[in-house]
Design a protein around this motif. Structure first.
Motif, mmCIF file in Angstrom:
data_model
loop_
_atom_site.group_PDB
_atom_site.id
_atom_site.type_symbol
_atom_site.label_atom_id
_atom_site.label_comp_id
_atom_site.label_asym_id
_atom_site.label_seq_id
_atom_site.Cartn_x
_atom_site.Cartn_y
_atom_site.Cartn_z
ATOM 1 N N LEU A 74 0.830 -1.206 0.000
ATOM 2 C CA LEU A 74 0.000 0.000 0.000
ATOM 3 C C LEU A 74 0.861 1.251 0.000
ATOM 4 C CD1 LEU A 74 -2.681 1.533 0.353
ATOM 5 C CD2 LEU A 74 -2.470 1.133 2.805
ATOM 6 N N TYR A 75 1.871 1.292 0.858
ATOM 7 C CA TYR A 75 2.720 2.477 0.936
ATOM 8 C C TYR A 75 3.608 2.605 -0.295
ATOM 9 C CZ TYR A 75 1.394 3.824 5.641
ATOM 10 O OH TYR A 75 0.685 4.276 6.728
ATOM 11 N N GLN A 76 4.083 1.483 -0.823
ATOM 12 C CA GLN A 76 4.872 1.554 -2.055
ATOM 13 C C GLN A 76 4.017 2.060 -3.208
ATOM 14 O OE1 GLN A 76 6.305 -2.466 -2.208
ATOM 15 N NE2 GLN A 76 8.257 -1.957 -1.233
ATOM 16 N N GLY A 77 2.739 1.645 -3.234
ATOM 17 C CA GLY A 77 1.834 2.161 -4.252
ATOM 18 C C GLY A 77 1.632 3.659 -4.126
ATOM 19 N N ARG A 78 1.564 4.154 -2.893
ATOM 20 C CA ARG A 78 1.422 5.596 -2.693
ATOM 21 C C ARG A 78 2.677 6.342 -3.134
ATOM 22 N NH1 ARG A 78 -1.466 5.514 3.309
ATOM 23 N NH2 ARG A 78 -3.552 4.897 2.583
ATOM 24 N N VAL A 79 3.832 5.721 -2.933
ATOM 25 C CA VAL A 79 5.071 6.328 -3.409
ATOM 26 C C VAL A 79 5.065 6.427 -4.930
ATOM 27 C CG1 VAL A 79 7.553 5.954 -3.656
ATOM 28 C CG2 VAL A 79 6.480 5.702 -1.418
ATOM 29 N N ARG A 80 4.675 5.352 -5.592
ATOM 30 C CA ARG A 80 4.621 5.383 -7.057
ATOM 31 C C ARG A 80 3.606 6.418 -7.534
ATOM 32 N NH1 ARG A 80 4.478 -0.223 -6.113
ATOM 33 N NH2 ARG A 80 2.303 -0.394 -6.829
ATOM 34 N N GLN A 81 2.506 6.504 -6.816
ATOM 35 C CA GLN A 81 1.491 7.490 -7.179
ATOM 36 C C GLN A 81 2.026 8.909 -7.004
ATOM 37 O OE1 GLN A 81 -2.181 6.784 -5.148
ATOM 38 N NE2 GLN A 81 -3.200 8.590 -5.967
ATOM 39 N N GLY A 82 2.764 9.159 -5.915
ATOM 40 C CA GLY A 82 3.353 10.475 -5.708
ATOM 41 C C GLY A 82 4.380 10.818 -6.769
ATOM 42 N N ALA A 83 5.173 9.825 -7.184
ATOM 43 C CA ALA A 83 6.156 10.073 -8.244
ATOM 44 C C ALA A 83 5.468 10.454 -9.543
ATOM 45 C CB ALA A 83 7.023 8.824 -8.446
ATOM 46 N N LEU A 84 4.370 9.810 -9.844
ATOM 47 C CA LEU A 84 3.652 10.130 -11.079
ATOM 48 C C LEU A 84 2.988 11.502 -10.990
ATOM 49 C CD1 LEU A 84 2.190 6.584 -11.734
ATOM 50 C CD2 LEU A 84 3.794 7.795 -13.204
ATOM 51 N N HIS A 85 2.522 11.885 -9.793
ATOM 52 C CA HIS A 85 1.976 13.232 -9.624
ATOM 53 C C HIS A 85 3.061 14.280 -9.868
ATOM 54 C CE1 HIS A 85 -1.663 11.799 -7.064
ATOM 55 N NE2 HIS A 85 -2.021 12.051 -8.306
#
Length: 1214
Positions: free
Chosen positions: A427-438
């Motif tokens: 879950l947290y790794q997914g949020r990191v990837r999401q933040g990088a894409l933002h």
């Protein structure tokens, strides 16, 4: 050794405050647990919370620093305030005033000494609690007090308190960074506490996270506020980038490190979004490299050596496999080779299976957090990561259609605690990837497009055939486990594609490929094809409605920007068929995005032959051969036209050949021509037909009858045909829809009869587009055969029905001015020939309504009505009606004094059209029309146009056009009247001033054209008027010095218009005009702007004709100056250009501007040009010198005659 962070205990509650819950037996049949509503379990009513806050605030305000029990009282009151939930989502009725919160915090900050560290922590927690939950906007004094207190606490208090202090500071400075510059110099200085704690060498991850969050909140820009000073933004930017580039410290928990990276990503996004950002040196490449690496944070099977910097390149920069260890995930064991690893979470145990039968992984399950796929652990299997991951993308096999997040296994390799920990980490790794894409999205939006094109190859793949494909956005789109991450990647791709038409226009693969090397155009075309293929796979595999919407929107951006006319056909047909099942999707946003996609498809480079063929396909053929996706059971929710629901239809191959679209029964060519295009049928049905299945929650009708489609779907269906910045179906493919005008009129009438103004608006816009399409067909320059046009009788019938229908209601809808505006535009789209055949009462109704609406209080309605009158004044059946011309003129003159610049601009345009009509009537009707028109009305028009020429450029450009026409139209009897003398001079001087001004080139071009138009009036006293010298001087100056060649062309043409020698004045003025034209001809190739160079041939043509015109009207007194000019070096240059002109060696095309067809000389054949030169030579030979300078004139004449004879002889020899 750091002291532990103080944890606050909740405020004590009495037993009476706790609700008693009835005991529930634990059994399979027990009713599932349902939390009580907020009204049932909270501690009290909203008034109790407010009373509690007011009571505690009053007690705190009563406390003084010298109170005996100060510490105990503060501790108790802080605990009571911290125990309350002030969140508006918890209770929207909480009404605590922001000023009360600010007053309280300012007071208690004076009560808590920095030596009492436990109280300092509680105060900081209270600051965060109140400001965060109540969303308080602080005044400047409160901001300064709290920032001062927390900044001092960071200097005085022990290190173990800094985490809570920084958390409070981050809440205080949220969006307030520019308001506290005096503290930023300390916090963000070289030895500042924020830089110290945010450093990659900081061992305490919590301190590092909070420091980064504080810096991010400082950089955050609230809309409407000034950006943070570049000095502090640069410092923060470097810290965020350094954090993203640094590796995970040893012995650091992966979960904590993810939280730190999230804070850095949020800060970087705030830096990039907080105003214009200019990357220096390799900063852009470093940011992109860091973001690309973090885009794959926690992705199993990805272990590569990431580059530190990305550089612009036309080919992908491949990531090399890491040599340190084989590809593996940080925590889980290596997945098996043949199947993906699946993990069971506690959330999955609570979920009930949907439907019967075994799970196949087709449905997209979401965990309780709504982000992760609840059924599958992310698994890029061996052969899917690094160099091998592209193999599943490159082969369109059955297995490759399902990305890794679609595949799962029935057996778990983790125990429940391990699985739960792994799910939290994912879950947290997914949020990191999401933040990088933002962050990447912020970079894409903030960097200039042409700069970003060099980095496309790092994020968008080309064809994977023959080489290992890199990790790109499509790796995430096709294989990431989180729907939100996939949606973010699609948003980034959409932003990159948006506005890329100029870059993609280079792509071409229609020619046979070269064997020696691959041109960039071919590589770019290959990338475009790969985009189509990959997005088609994503469309097939995606089941999350939100992400599916993004896939379709991304396809719409691709279709709107790809140069299909330069690519081999066949890209659009599969998308057309693959998209059709989604028209029946249950989610309204998906259905709207599908219609957006079809709108983009019929917009791009219309008309495209491939799209024409697709539009001609009958619906029956598509029903039996369309691609049916694996999600069909979830997509279909209704039946149309008697076709069984696809949920009960066998699933067909989604990659069926595009050749399989033959209809059930053959149609004759006539039937094919009369058939309504399928897309138009779909739009009509979505707008007019009710839904057959009421399972969709959006827009469900409340009555007993069947409900129509939701408004977003109906509006988008209308927009596919008539709205948008580019031609849509009716505009681009009018020949396909012209046979069904009656059906489309019924749709428009249905829309106009509805109560929703938005639907009515699009009904009027549809009528406007139909009218525009008919007008385009009847324009002579389009050369549409009469047999292919809509018959005139049908056009007249169509408009008769429209003008007698509900359009009248839209014209009178004063409460909806936008609808009135669109209805006026509809009236202006009537074919002039059809308007003439309408009944007189219908014509009178149109004119009366438009004249009345010009007095509307709404500027939009007034603008549209004035513009429509400017269209009507050009109608042949109306332009000779003196009464209509007079009424329209008075209306336009009133609008020219309007306070709205939009109204004045359209009024000036309409006045230009009206004066064009005056010139046409003067040439066709003659003096009778001029005598019937009132002199005072002409005077008012002249004065109004003169005033408008000093307005804004968009008003001025048409005002000067009207001035030129009026000066051309005035008769001798009017010009000699004293009342016209001053306005006449003011008008000419206004044109001269405009020509010499720094206005836009279009305005100066129109002014030159207008002055030349005025020179056509033989009644103007060009030889004696005081303004005549200024008029010629301004044109002479522009023809030699203006940077814009089109303005030079028009000024040269104006200088060649006077028909007789007397108009040019004395010999000095005549020689000035000659020298200016000769100098302009000599410098006609001198320009630093390549865009202007393309007009140089037309400029030389116009200048050559102007010089020959001056020779043809010259008199004996002009010979000395002409002879001197032709006898010098410039004479030989003039001769060379005149030879090319006489032999028509240079064409005059290429101007492409309005009115360039009037450029003199371009319509003469070489024989006519030589014949005119011979006539000039004969006249000069017969001319005799007179006066005191007879000898000098004779010598000049000899030079001119010799020059012309030599010119003719050279032309004959060549």
């Amino acid at each position: 050794m750091e002291a532990p962070t103080v944890l606050l205990a909740p405020a004590l509650m009495s037993h009476s405050d706790v609700h008693d819950f009835p005991p529930v037996a634990l059994s399979a049949e027990a009713t599932p647990f349902t939390p009580l509503g907020t009204d049932s379990w909270r501690l009290g009513s909203p008034s109790d919370i407010e009373k509690q806050f007011s009571r505690c605030a009053a007690k705190l305000r009563d406390l003084r620093a010298d109170s005996g029990q100060l510490r105990e009282e503060l501790n108790l009151l802080f605990d009571q305030l911290l125990s309350e939930n002030y969140n508006k989502t918890y209770d929207p009725n909480i009404n605590i005033r922001p000023e009360d919160v600010c007053t309280l915090l300012k007071h208690v900050s004076c009560l808590v000494p920095l030596s009492q560290e436990h109280l300092v922590i509680k105060l900081c927690q209270l600051v965060h609690h109140l400001l965060n939950q109540l969303k308080v906007i602080m005044d400047e004094r409160t901001l300064n007090v709290l920032v001062n207190y927390t900044a001092s606490a960071l200097k005085v208090c022990s290190t173990w308190t800094h985490s809570d202090i920084l958390l409070a500071l981050s809440t205080i400075v949220y969006g307030n960074g520019p308001q506290c510059p005096q503290h930023l110099s300390d916090l963000l200085s070289k030895d500042g506490v924020l830089l110290l704690y945010s450093s990659p060498s900081q061992p305490n991850m919590e301190l590092r996270r909070v420091a980064l969050t504080c810096m991010a909140n400082i950089c955050l820009r609230i809309p409407g506020q000034p950006p943070l000073d570049d000095q502090y933004r640069s410092v923060s930017f470097r810290v965020f980038l350094q954090t993203l580039q640094s590796p995970k410290p040893p012995n650091t928990d992966e979960l904590f490190f993810c939280i730190v990276i999230q804070a850095a990503l949020k800060g970087l996004q705030c830096c990039l979004s907080g105003g214009k950002w200019k990357f220096v040196g390799e900063e852009l490449g470093s940011v992109l490299a860091a973001l690309k690496r973090i885009m794959f944070q926690g992705t199993p099977g990805v272990s590569v050596d990431w580059p530190a910097v990305l550089y612009p390149a036309t080919l992908p920069q491949y990531e090399g496999l890491s040599a340190s260890k084989p590809a593996e995930t940080p925590k889980p064991p290596e997945p098996p080779k043949e199947a993906a690893v699946t993990g069971k979470t506690s959330g999955n145990k609570k979920r009930k299976p949907r439907g019967k039968g075994k799970k196949t992984g087709i449905e997209d399950g979401k965990g309780d957090d709504g982000e992760e796929d609840g059924e599958a652990v992310p698994a890029l299997q061996k052969g899917e990561g690094g160099r091998g991951e592209g193999q599943s993308l490159s082969k369109p096999s059955g297995q490759s259609l399902y990305p890794s997040w679609k595949k799962n296994s029935s057996d778990s390799e983790f125990s429940d605690p391990e699985g739960s920990a792994q799910c939290k980490l994912r879950l947290y790794q997914g949020r990191v990837r999401q933040g990088a894409l933002h962050c990447l999205l912020a970079v894409v939006k903030g960097v200039e497009k042409r700069t970003l094109y060099g980095y496309w190859s790092s994020f968008i793949p080309d064809s994977p055939i023959g080489r290992p494909p890199p990790l790109t956005l499509f790796t995430i789109i096709l294989k990431d486990t989180s729907p939100k991450v996939r949606a973010c990647a699609l948003q980034v791709l959409s932003a990159m594609l948006d506005g890329s038409r100029q870059f993609l226009a280079v792509a071409e693969d229609t020619a046979s490929p070269r064997t020696s090397y691959t041109p960039f155009s071919f590589s770019l075309a290959t990338a475009v094809r790969e985009l189509h293929r990959s997005l088609s796979l994503a469309l097939l595999a995606e089941t999350s409605p939100q992400t599916l919407t993004q896939v379709i929107k991304c396809l719409a951006y691709l279709v709107a920007n790809a140069p299909y006319h330069r690519l081999r056909p066949g890209l659009l047909s599969p998308l057309w068929k693959q998209m059709r099942p989604y028209v029946r999707h249950r989610d309204v946003n998906v259905r709207v995005s599908v219609l957006t996609f079809y709108g983009a498809l019929v917009t791009t480079q219309a008309p495209l032959p491939e799209v024409q063929l697709l539009l001609r396909l009958p619906e029956a053929s598509s029903i039996n051969s369309d691609s049916i996706t694996p999600q069909e059971s979830a997509l279909s929710w209704r039946q149309r036209d008697g076709v069984p629901s696809p949920s009960r239809t066998p699933v067909k191959s989604s990659l069926r050949s595009s050749s399989a679209h033959s209809p059930h029964a053959p149609r004759t060519p006539c039937e094919e021509d009369r058939a309504l295009p399928w897309l138009l049928q779909l739009c009509v049905s979505l707008v007019t037909q009710p839904r057959e299945d009421q399972s969709d929650s959006e827009g469900a009708g409340t009555g007993g009858g069947a409900a129509l489609e939701p408004s977003p779907v109906r509006l988008e269906a209308l927009q596919v045909r008539d709205n948008g910045p580019c031609p849509y179906l009716v505009r681009g493919y009018f020949s396909l829809v012209q046979a069904c005008l009656c059906e489309i009129w019924k749709v428009s009438a249905r829309c106009l009869g509805e109560t929703d103004p938005s639907i009515q608006l699009h009904g009027t816009k549809l009528l406007e587009e139909l009218g525009t399409g008919i007008i385009q067909q009847y324009r002579a320059e389009n050369k549409v055969p009469e047999s292919s046009r809509v018959p005139m009788s049908q056009v007249v019938l169509f408009w008769s029905e429209v003008l007698s229908g509900p359009l009248n209601g839209a014209l009178q809808s004063e409460q909806h001015p936008t609808l009135q505006t669109s209805a006026c535009d509809t009236l202006s789209s009537i074919l002039p020939q059809a308007f003439a055949q309408l009944p007189d009462k219908t014509q009178l109704m149109c004119i009366t309504v438009l004249l009345g609406l010009t007095y509307s209080e709404n500027y939009l309605v007034k603008t549209a009505a004035v513009r429509a009158l400017g269209v009507y004044i050009l109608f042949p059946c109306l332009r000779e009606d003196v009464m209509f011309v007079a009424d329209t003129a008075n209306t336009i003159l009133t609008a020219l004094d309007d306070r709205s610049p939009n109204v004045r601009a359209k009024a000036a345009w309409s006045l230009g059209n009206l004066t064009d009509t005056l010139i046409v009537n003067m040439e066709s009707v003659g003096v009778d029309f001029q005598e019937e028109l009132s002199d005072m009305l002409l005077l008012k028009m002249l004065q109004a146009a003169t005033r408008a020429s000093a307005d804004k450029d968009r008003v001025k450009s048409n005002a000067v056009r009207a001035l030129g026409n009026l000066l051309h139209f005035l008769r001798q009897s009017q010009l000699t009247r004293s009342v016209f003398q001053c306005p006449l001079e003011d008008a000419v001087r206004a044109l001269v001033k405009t020509i010499q001004s720094e206005a836009t080139m279009k305005v100066r071009w129109n002014a030159c054209y207008a002055l030349g138009n005025a020179f056509r009036n033989p009644a103007l006293p060009l030889d004696s008027a005081p303004w005549s010298c200024d008029a010629f001087s301004s044109l002479c100056h522009v023809v030699t010095s203006c940077k814009n060649f089109k303005v030079r062309i028009k000024s040269a043409a104006a200088l060649a218009i006077p028909a007789n020698r007397g108009c040019y004045g004395d010999s000095e003025r005549f020689s000035c005009v000659w020298r200016s034209l000769a100098t302009a001809l000599e410098n006609s190739e001198d320009t630093n702007d390549f865009l202007e160079y393309r007009y140089s041939a037309s400029l030389r043509l116009t200048l050559s004709q102007a010089l020959l015109h001056l020779l043809s009207v010259s008199q004996s007194q002009d010979m000395p100056a002409l002879g001197e000019s032709l006898n010098r070096e410039e004479g030989r240059g003039i001769k060379d250009y005149l030879i090319k002109y006489l032999r028509a060696e240079e064409g005059g095309g290429g101007e492409g501007a309005e009115g360039e067809k009037d450029a003199v000389g371009d319509s003469f054949t070489p024989q006519q040009r030589v014949g005119g030169l011979q006539q000039t030579l004969i006249r000069l030979n017969e001319m005799k010198a007179e006066g005191e300078r007879q000898g000098e004139e004779e010598r000049g004449k000899e030079v001119v005659v010799d020059f012309l004879e030599d010119l003719l002889k050279t032309c004959e020899e060549l």
